[in-house]
Design a protein around this motif. Structure first.
Motif, PDB file in Angstrom:
ATOM      1  N   TRP A 175      89.659  51.666  83.607  1.00  0.00           N
ATOM      2  CA  TRP A 175      88.560  52.624  83.720  1.00  0.00           C
ATOM      3  C   TRP A 175      88.170  52.820  85.177  1.00  0.00           C
ATOM      4  CZ3 TRP A 175      87.031  47.548  83.876  1.00  0.00           C
ATOM      5  CH2 TRP A 175      85.893  47.233  84.614  1.00  0.00           C
ATOM      6  N   VAL A 176      87.448  53.893  85.431  1.00  0.00           N
ATOM      7  CA  VAL A 176      86.882  54.189  86.746  1.00  0.00           C
ATOM      8  C   VAL A 176      85.417  54.560  86.537  1.00  0.00           C
ATOM      9  CG1 VAL A 176      86.833  55.876  88.639  1.00  0.00           C
ATOM     10  CG2 VAL A 176      89.024  54.913  87.868  1.00  0.00           C
ATOM     11  N   THR A 177      84.549  54.040  87.388  1.00  0.00           N
ATOM     12  CA  THR A 177      83.137  54.393  87.356  1.00  0.00           C
ATOM     13  C   THR A 177      82.819  55.307  88.534  1.00  0.00           C
ATOM     14  OG1 THR A 177      82.533  52.296  86.301  1.00  0.00           O
ATOM     15  CG2 THR A 177      80.772  53.505  87.416  1.00  0.00           C
ATOM     16  N   ILE A 178      82.101  56.384  88.247  1.00  0.00           N
ATOM     17  CA  ILE A 178      81.676  57.310  89.295  1.00  0.00           C
ATOM     18  C   ILE A 178      80.148  57.332  89.313  1.00  0.00           C
ATOM     19  CG2 ILE A 178      81.679  59.703  90.102  1.00  0.00           C
ATOM     20  CD1 ILE A 178      84.391  60.064  88.853  1.00  0.00           C
ATOM     21  N   THR A 179      79.562  56.836  90.398  1.00  0.00           N
ATOM     22  CA  THR A 179      78.119  56.840  90.543  1.00  0.00           C
ATOM     23  C   THR A 179      77.643  58.202  91.049  1.00  0.00           C
ATOM     24  OG1 THR A 179      78.174  56.077  92.842  1.00  0.00           O
ATOM     25  CG2 THR A 179      78.188  54.381  91.102  1.00  0.00           C
ATOM     26  N   ASP A 180      76.342  58.370  91.063  1.00  0.00           N
ATOM     27  CA  ASP A 180      75.785  59.615  91.584  1.00  0.00           C
ATOM     28  C   ASP A 180      76.142  59.790  93.062  1.00  0.00           C
ATOM     29  OD1 ASP A 180      74.113  61.987  91.291  1.00  0.00           O
ATOM     30  OD2 ASP A 180      72.666  60.937  92.555  1.00  0.00           O
ATOM     31  N   ALA A 181      76.087  58.685  93.823  1.00  0.00           N
ATOM     32  CA  ALA A 181      76.453  58.765  95.247  1.00  0.00           C
ATOM     33  C   ALA A 181      77.917  59.140  95.420  1.00  0.00           C
ATOM     34  CB  ALA A 181      76.164  57.426  95.924  1.00  0.00           C
ATOM     35  N   ALA A 190      86.626  59.881  94.587  1.00  0.00           N
ATOM     36  CA  ALA A 190      86.386  59.506  93.191  1.00  0.00           C
ATOM     37  C   ALA A 190      87.418  60.150  92.273  1.00  0.00           C
ATOM     38  CB  ALA A 190      84.975  59.912  92.781  1.00  0.00           C
ATOM     39  N   LEU A 191      87.693  61.431  92.482  1.00  0.00           N
ATOM     40  CA  LEU A 191      88.684  62.120  91.658  1.00  0.00           C
ATOM     41  C   LEU A 191      90.072  61.542  91.871  1.00  0.00           C
ATOM     42  CD1 LEU A 191      87.450  65.805  92.114  1.00  0.00           C
ATOM     43  CD2 LEU A 191      87.244  64.381  90.059  1.00  0.00           C
ATOM     44  N   SER A 192      90.359  61.100  93.082  1.00  0.00           N
ATOM     45  CA  SER A 192      91.649  60.483  93.371  1.00  0.00           C
ATOM     46  C   SER A 192      91.812  59.179  92.604  1.00  0.00           C
ATOM     47  CB  SER A 192      91.776  60.238  94.876  1.00  0.00           C
ATOM     48  OG  SER A 192      93.005  59.621  95.182  1.00  0.00           O
ATOM     49  N   ARG A 193      90.739  58.413  92.496  1.00  0.00           N
ATOM     50  CA  ARG A 193      90.811  57.161  91.727  1.00  0.00           C
ATOM     51  C   ARG A 193      91.062  57.451  90.254  1.00  0.00           C
ATOM     52  NH1 ARG A 193      86.001  54.471  91.512  1.00  0.00           N
ATOM     53  NH2 ARG A 193      84.788  56.026  92.671  1.00  0.00           N
ATOM     54  N   VAL A 194      90.403  58.476  89.741  1.00  0.00           N
ATOM     55  CA  VAL A 194      90.598  58.827  88.335  1.00  0.00           C
ATOM     56  C   VAL A 194      92.026  59.292  88.084  1.00  0.00           C
ATOM     57  CG1 VAL A 194      89.850  60.351  86.465  1.00  0.00           C
ATOM     58  CG2 VAL A 194      88.158  59.421  88.067  1.00  0.00           C
ATOM     59  N   ALA A 195      92.617  59.968  89.052  1.00  0.00           N
ATOM     60  CA  ALA A 195      93.973  60.499  88.897  1.00  0.00           C
ATOM     61  C   ALA A 195      95.009  59.393  88.719  1.00  0.00           C
ATOM     62  CB  ALA A 195      94.335  61.367  90.095  1.00  0.00           C
ATOM     63  N   GLN A 196      94.655  58.153  89.044  1.00  0.00           N
ATOM     64  CA  GLN A 196      95.584  57.032  88.859  1.00  0.00           C
ATOM     65  C   GLN A 196      95.658  56.580  87.404  1.00  0.00           C
ATOM     66  OE1 GLN A 196      97.357  56.222  91.657  1.00  0.00           O
ATOM     67  NE2 GLN A 196      96.118  57.928  92.461  1.00  0.00           N
ATOM     68  N   LEU A 197      94.698  57.034  86.585  1.00  0.00           N
ATOM     69  CA  LEU A 197      94.697  56.666  85.172  1.00  0.00           C
ATOM     70  C   LEU A 197      95.660  57.553  84.392  1.00  0.00           C
ATOM     71  CD1 LEU A 197      90.838  56.307  84.580  1.00  0.00           C
ATOM     72  CD2 LEU A 197      92.476  54.465  85.067  1.00  0.00           C
ATOM     73  N   ASP A 198      96.152  57.055  83.285  1.00  0.00           N
ATOM     74  CA  ASP A 198      97.052  57.818  82.418  1.00  0.00           C
ATOM     75  C   ASP A 198      96.244  58.678  81.451  1.00  0.00           C
ATOM     76  OD1 ASP A 198      99.291  56.678  83.588  1.00  0.00           O
ATOM     77  OD2 ASP A 198      99.401  55.037  82.129  1.00  0.00           O
ATOM     78  N   LEU A 199      96.677  59.916  81.275  1.00  0.00           N
ATOM     79  CA  LEU A 199      96.071  60.820  80.302  1.00  0.00           C
ATOM     80  C   LEU A 199      96.476  60.421  78.888  1.00  0.00           C
ATOM     81  CD1 LEU A 199      96.776  64.141  82.227  1.00  0.00           C
ATOM     82  CD2 LEU A 199      94.520  63.125  81.846  1.00  0.00           C
ATOM     83  N   PRO A 200      95.644  60.747  77.873  1.00  0.00           N
ATOM     84  CA  PRO A 200      94.353  61.423  77.947  1.00  0.00           C
ATOM     85  C   PRO A 200      93.253  60.493  78.452  1.00  0.00           C
ATOM     86  CG  PRO A 200      94.772  60.774  75.696  1.00  0.00           C
ATOM     87  CD  PRO A 200      96.017  60.424  76.471  1.00  0.00           C
TER      88      PRO A 200
END
Length: 381
Positions: A175-181, A190-200
């Motif tokens: 998982w990846v957590t994205i804070t308000d900051a 933040a989006l780059s970190r999420v892109a490392q996860l497998d879809l869906p």
């Protein structure tokens, strides 16, 4: 002599209507020979409203009577209707106060309505299930059902929940957590970190429940819109990698006198009508508004060793967050025979189609006995 139980429901979270239906289930199961219920709803403004003024004697509670509406023709409620119920506004709110050793429910003029022996907070989501109301009861010295301040807060925050599970040696999905900051100032990273996860991916408010604010995405082009949707419910967002497997749930019930908590038989959620059976999504409608859209198989059809593993890990998850009273723990059982923990719910729903009471019923603990045990545990603690 009966004990006076404050049954608190509603609240200011998006799960307000779910809480009302949960309260209906608990009130109808309460043993009035032992307990005198005092139902109080919290409306969307935050006022505490004494409920049930239209409740006929010797009849079942319903959403209509609990929200101070005129009684419906049928008092039995199995699911939320399309028009979601609300605790009404009031010009005469009630409040709790501490006088000597007593906790009193009083009206606006300070007149005592009842002296409270134990509280049953049936609030779901923020400002109720997250340790806030629990802290109020701690301050007032009122015994209450369910997890304490810390466990409630950790159980509500999916980020810290996962950290607690990992420390306890339970397998957690990526998982990846994205804070308000992060979102305001470091969005590309933040989006780059999420892109490392497998879809869906499943994009969720970090501190929410009842599947509100959640979107399942199959393309990264859908990510920003899904995050913005989740941020309508919480400025902190958790993005989880989809886990391919069966959704297994298990109820946990505390034990008396310091003994280890007990686990129910595991149950399996089967969402009917899903086009994509590989990644089922048990959404708000399936849980609360359509009794036919999801089915519970309990005991789940699992090998005996996996059944025991689910029950053991459910209790370990309960202990990992310092749980008390009750919890429902959700897992994925993958097609590689791995058990991956999803989350813990420290105040699971008690609606007539909710899974927690159903699982205990099929583990030979009937609904009224379950309610009685929770109230006794609260008073013991």
């Amino acid at each position: 002599m009966t004990k006076t139980v404050l049954v608190l429901f509603g609240g200011q979270s998006p799960e307000h209507p779910v809480s009302i239906v949960t309260a209906v289930g608990v009130l109808n199961a309460l043993d009035t020979g032992q307990y005198t219920p005092i139902p109080v709803g919290i409306n969307q403004r935050g006022d505490w409203v004494l409920a049930g003024s239209h409740q006929p004697e010797n009849t079942e509670w319903s959403v209509a009577t609990l929200t101070n509406q005129q009684p419906a023709e049928s008092t039995h409620t199995t699911a939320l209707s399309d028009t979601l119920p609300e605790v009404p506004e009031t010009e005469s709110p009630v409040a709790l106060r501490k006088v000597n050793s007593d906790t009193q429910l009083v009206d606006v003029d300070g007149n005592v309505i009842a002296t409270i022996d134990v509280a049953f907070p049936l609030l779901h989501g923020p400002n109720g299930e997250d340790g806030t109301v629990q802290g109020l009861f701690e301050t007032l010295g009122v015994p209450y059902v369910g997890a304490g301040v810390l466990a409630s807060a950790v159980g509500m925050d999916k980020h810290f929940m996962k950290i607690a599970f990992q420390y306890a040696g339970l397998k957690v999905g990526p998982w990846v957590t994205i804070t308000d900051a992060d979102w305001q100032h470091n969005r590309d990273a933040a989006l780059s970190r999420v892109a490392q996860l497998d879809l869906p991916l499943f994009v969720k408010p970090a501190r929410g429940g009842s599947s509100l604010g959640i979107k399942r995405i199959t393309m990264l082009s859908q990510l920003e819109e899904a995050i913005e949707h989740a941020r309508e419910f919480d400025t902190k967002v958790v993005i989880e990698e989809g886990i391919l497997g069966r959704e297994i749930e298990c109820g946990v019930l505390d034990s008396f006198n310091g003994a280890r908590a007990k686990a129910s038989y595991p149950g399996e959620i089967v969402v009917t009508g899903e086009d994509n059976v590989e990644f089922q999504f048990y959404d708000f409608e399936s849980k609360y508004q359509s009794a036919d859209s999801a089915e519970l198989s309990c005991p789940a059809d699992l090998p005996e060793d996996v059944t025991q593993l689910v029950r053991d890990q459910a209790v370990r998850a309960f202990e990992a967050v310092d749980g008390a009273g009750l919890s429902r723990v959700d897992f994925f059982y993958t097609y590689d025979d791995e058990l991956v923990i999803n989350e813990i719910n420290t105040m699971p729903g008690f609606t007539p189609i909710s899974m927690y009471p159903q699982m205990w019923q099929r583990t030979d603990v009937e609904y009224p006995d379950l309610i009685d045990s929770l109230l006794q545990l609260a008073q013991q603690r």
